[in-house]
Design a protein around this motif. Structure first.
Motif, PDB file in Angstrom:
ATOM      1  N   ASP A 321      -0.565 161.606  37.783  1.00  0.00           N
ATOM      2  CA  ASP A 321      -0.435 160.422  36.378  1.00  0.00           C
ATOM      3  C   ASP A 321       0.824 159.932  36.876  1.00  0.00           C
ATOM      4  N   CYS A 322       1.810 160.258  36.498  1.00  0.00           N
ATOM      5  CA  CYS A 322       2.570 159.740  35.911  1.00  0.00           C
ATOM      6  C   CYS A 322       3.083 158.276  36.707  1.00  0.00           C
ATOM      7  N   LEU A 323       2.857 158.962  37.797  1.00  0.00           N
ATOM      8  CA  LEU A 323       3.648 157.781  39.420  1.00  0.00           C
ATOM      9  C   LEU A 323       2.378 156.760  38.633  1.00  0.00           C
ATOM     10  N   ASP A 324       1.411 156.360  38.643  1.00  0.00           N
ATOM     11  CA  ASP A 324      -0.036 155.361  38.754  1.00  0.00           C
ATOM     12  C   ASP A 324       1.228 154.620  36.750  1.00  0.00           C
ATOM     13  N   ARG A 325       1.460 155.614  36.326  1.00  0.00           N
ATOM     14  CA  ARG A 325       2.801 154.441  35.023  1.00  0.00           C
ATOM     15  C   ARG A 325       3.527 154.014  35.844  1.00  0.00           C
ATOM     16  N   LEU A 326       3.950 154.533  36.538  1.00  0.00           N
ATOM     17  CA  LEU A 326       5.159 154.178  36.645  1.00  0.00           C
ATOM     18  C   LEU A 326       5.324 153.087  37.729  1.00  0.00           C
ATOM     19  N   ASP A 327       4.334 153.026  38.181  1.00  0.00           N
ATOM     20  CA  ASP A 327       3.579 151.560  38.992  1.00  0.00           C
ATOM     21  C   ASP A 327       4.113 150.182  38.452  1.00  0.00           C
ATOM     22  N   HIS A 328       2.937 150.985  36.835  1.00  0.00           N
ATOM     23  CA  HIS A 328       2.787 149.635  36.001  1.00  0.00           C
ATOM     24  C   HIS A 328       3.581 149.069  35.793  1.00  0.00           C
ATOM     25  N   MET A 329       4.794 149.721  35.214  1.00  0.00           N
ATOM     26  CA  MET A 329       5.854 149.933  34.487  1.00  0.00           C
ATOM     27  C   MET A 329       7.535 148.921  35.519  1.00  0.00           C
ATOM     28  N   ARG A 330       6.760 149.598  36.244  1.00  0.00           N
ATOM     29  CA  ARG A 330       8.303 148.744  37.306  1.00  0.00           C
ATOM     30  C   ARG A 330       7.208 147.082  37.415  1.00  0.00           C
ATOM     31  N   ALA A 331       6.027 147.035  37.465  1.00  0.00           N
ATOM     32  CA  ALA A 331       5.649 146.067  38.313  1.00  0.00           C
ATOM     33  C   ALA A 331       5.738 144.479  36.644  1.00  0.00           C
ATOM     34  N   ILE A 332       6.178 145.407  35.487  1.00  0.00           N
ATOM     35  CA  ILE A 332       5.828 144.302  34.972  1.00  0.00           C
ATOM     36  C   ILE A 332       7.745 144.055  34.224  1.00  0.00           C
ATOM     37  N   GLY A 333       8.200 144.821  34.919  1.00  0.00           N
ATOM     38  CA  GLY A 333       9.749 144.463  34.829  1.00  0.00           C
ATOM     39  C   GLY A 333      10.980 145.173  34.692  1.00  0.00           C
ATOM     40  N   VAL A 334      10.385 147.076  34.134  1.00  0.00           N
ATOM     41  CA  VAL A 334      11.332 147.466  33.661  1.00  0.00           C
ATOM     42  C   VAL A 334      11.971 148.529  34.606  1.00  0.00           C
ATOM     43  N   ASP A 335      13.724 148.381  34.621  1.00  0.00           N
ATOM     44  CA  ASP A 335      14.261 148.866  35.582  1.00  0.00           C
ATOM     45  C   ASP A 335      14.769 150.450  35.913  1.00  0.00           C
ATOM     46  N   GLU A 336      14.661 150.783  34.095  1.00  0.00           N
ATOM     47  CA  GLU A 336      14.844 152.655  34.244  1.00  0.00           C
ATOM     48  C   GLU A 336      14.181 152.897  33.142  1.00  0.00           C
ATOM     49  N   ILE A 337      13.807 153.947  33.374  1.00  0.00           N
ATOM     50  CA  ILE A 337      12.969 154.918  32.740  1.00  0.00           C
ATOM     51  C   ILE A 337      14.135 155.664  31.809  1.00  0.00           C
ATOM     52  N   ALA A 338      14.033 155.648  30.259  1.00  0.00           N
ATOM     53  CA  ALA A 338      15.080 156.663  30.036  1.00  0.00           C
ATOM     54  C   ALA A 338      14.653 157.702  29.424  1.00  0.00           C
ATOM     55  N   CYS A 339      13.821 158.860  29.981  1.00  0.00           N
ATOM     56  CA  CYS A 339      13.101 160.100  29.414  1.00  0.00           C
ATOM     57  C   CYS A 339      13.845 160.759  28.382  1.00  0.00           C
TER      58      CYS A 339
END
Length: 375
Positions: A321-339
């Motif tokens: 589930d989270c992989l799909d969300r990360l793909d979307h976030m990378r696509a809009i220009g996010v470089d890093e996820i602060a967990c």
């Protein structure tokens, strides 16, 4: 055409740990300390790029971090690889020279691993620590003091008058390891903050509390355009803070995080309701004035907000589930996820889930070529 995420579609997605220092859940001081230290050690050994220490005062989100430089100094001593970041210093509350000295010391202790996240602040009670009038000018003060902070970090002197009436020229000490201060500006609702950060050539820390991914995508485009127009090399970095808890079974994850997240959402709504134009967690269902709502209204709004946040604005769920969300976030220009991991889930369960969080980012950064080779 402004630069977008599509200019670098195959770049790795970085990941870090963000400590919000929530008091939700009633964890003991020993448990909070163990979560902070053990997770930082894990991050240092398993490819996380940074750990973020917050600044919190006078409310339930104060926790263990009223001064992020103190927390950061402890984390610097425990680690060898991760960047040590504030997330964020509320710069209008502080004397710039004091911030420069404290964080230069952390830079020395860490061997040059400091990044300084800076914020203007928003909660009025925090500003009892600052002179009258600071709150009203906090946005401008952030950027004025940022420039002064950069100069002090480089070793430039500043002029002052001491209590004896003497004019003095002073330099801050100790001298940091890094000659230039890496800076992140905390931004969310205001596109002008993204634009200004891009123009100044500094990075951005943001979140999804009160903004959608589509709205964030527009602000990232504004940031990248301002960066390019100012002539800075590279493209700048966007770090997105997300609540994170990755499990093997979605139902089990929901059971684990639901109560802590509902406490978090309710406390946040009560905290911000008087001081912002909208309450992010209620904005799609109910009015800002939560006092006008019945208890059932509040429960319904929290339940709705939890589901929306869980499904679209977090790293809560299974790896797939989270992989799909990360793909979307990378696509809009996010470089890093602060967990963000310290939001009320018991310490043992948070620590046990960290290997799955690391696995998530390993999979997220597998290239199509590598997948084809395995297949």
């Amino acid at each position: 055409m402004p630069p977008t995420a599509l200019d670098a579609p195959d770049r790795p997605l970085k990941h870090s740990l963000y400590y919000f220092a929530s008091d939700e859940g009633g964890a003991s001081a020993a448990d909070k300390r163990r979560l902070l230290f053990d997770s930082a050690r894990f991050a240092d050994r398993h490819g996380f790029c940074a750990v973020w220490a917050p600044e919190r005062h006078f409310h339930a989100f104060g926790g263990l971090s009223p001064n992020p430089s103190v927390t950061a100094a402890a984390l610097a001593a425990l680690t060898s690889n991760v960047r040590i970041r504030s997330g964020s210093v509320v710069l209008p509350l502080h004397a710039v020279a004091r911030v420069a000295e404290e964080w230069a010391l952390v830079d020395v202790l860490s061997g040059g691993r400091v990044d300084l996240g800076l914020a203007s602040g928003w909660f009025p009670n925090d500003f009892v620590l600052a002179p009258p009038g600071t709150y009203e000018r906090r946005g401008e003060l952030l950027f004025e003091r940022l420039e002064a902070l950069r100069r002090l970090w480089r070793g430039e002197s500043f002029e002052a008058v001491n209590p004896l009436g003497d004019s003095v020229s002073l330099r801050t000490l100790p001298r940091p390891v890094q000659p230039e201060l890496p800076v992140w500006i905390t931004a969310a609702g205001n596109p002008d903050t993204f634009r200004r950060a891009g123009s100044l050539g500094v990075n951005v820390l943001t979140h999804l509390l009160g903004q959608s991914l589509d709205a964030l995508a527009e602000k990232i485009a504004v940031y990248r355009q301002a960066w390019a127009e100012a002539g800075h090399p590279g493209r700048g970095e966007i770090a997105l803070m997300l609540h994170a808890y990755v499990g093997e079974d979605d139902d089990a994850v929901r059971r684990t995080v639901r109560a802590p997240m509902l406490h978090y959402l309710a406390s946040s709504a009560q905290l911000v309701g008087r001081y912002t134009a909208s309450v992010p967690f209620f904005q799609q269902r109910c009015a800002v004035d939560t006092g006008a709502l019945t208890a059932q209204d509040v429960d319904d709004a929290l339940a709705f907000s939890f589901e929306r946040y869980y499904q679209t604005s977090s790293l809560l769920g299974t790896v797939d589930d989270c992989l799909d969300r990360l793909d979307h976030m990378r696509a809009i220009g996010v470089d890093e996820i602060a967990c963000l991991i310290d939001f009320g889930v018991p310490t043992d369960e948070v620590l046990a889930a960290l290997p799955r969080l690391a696995e998530l980012f390993e999979l997220a950064n597998v290239s199509e070529a590598e997948l084809a080779a395995v297949a």
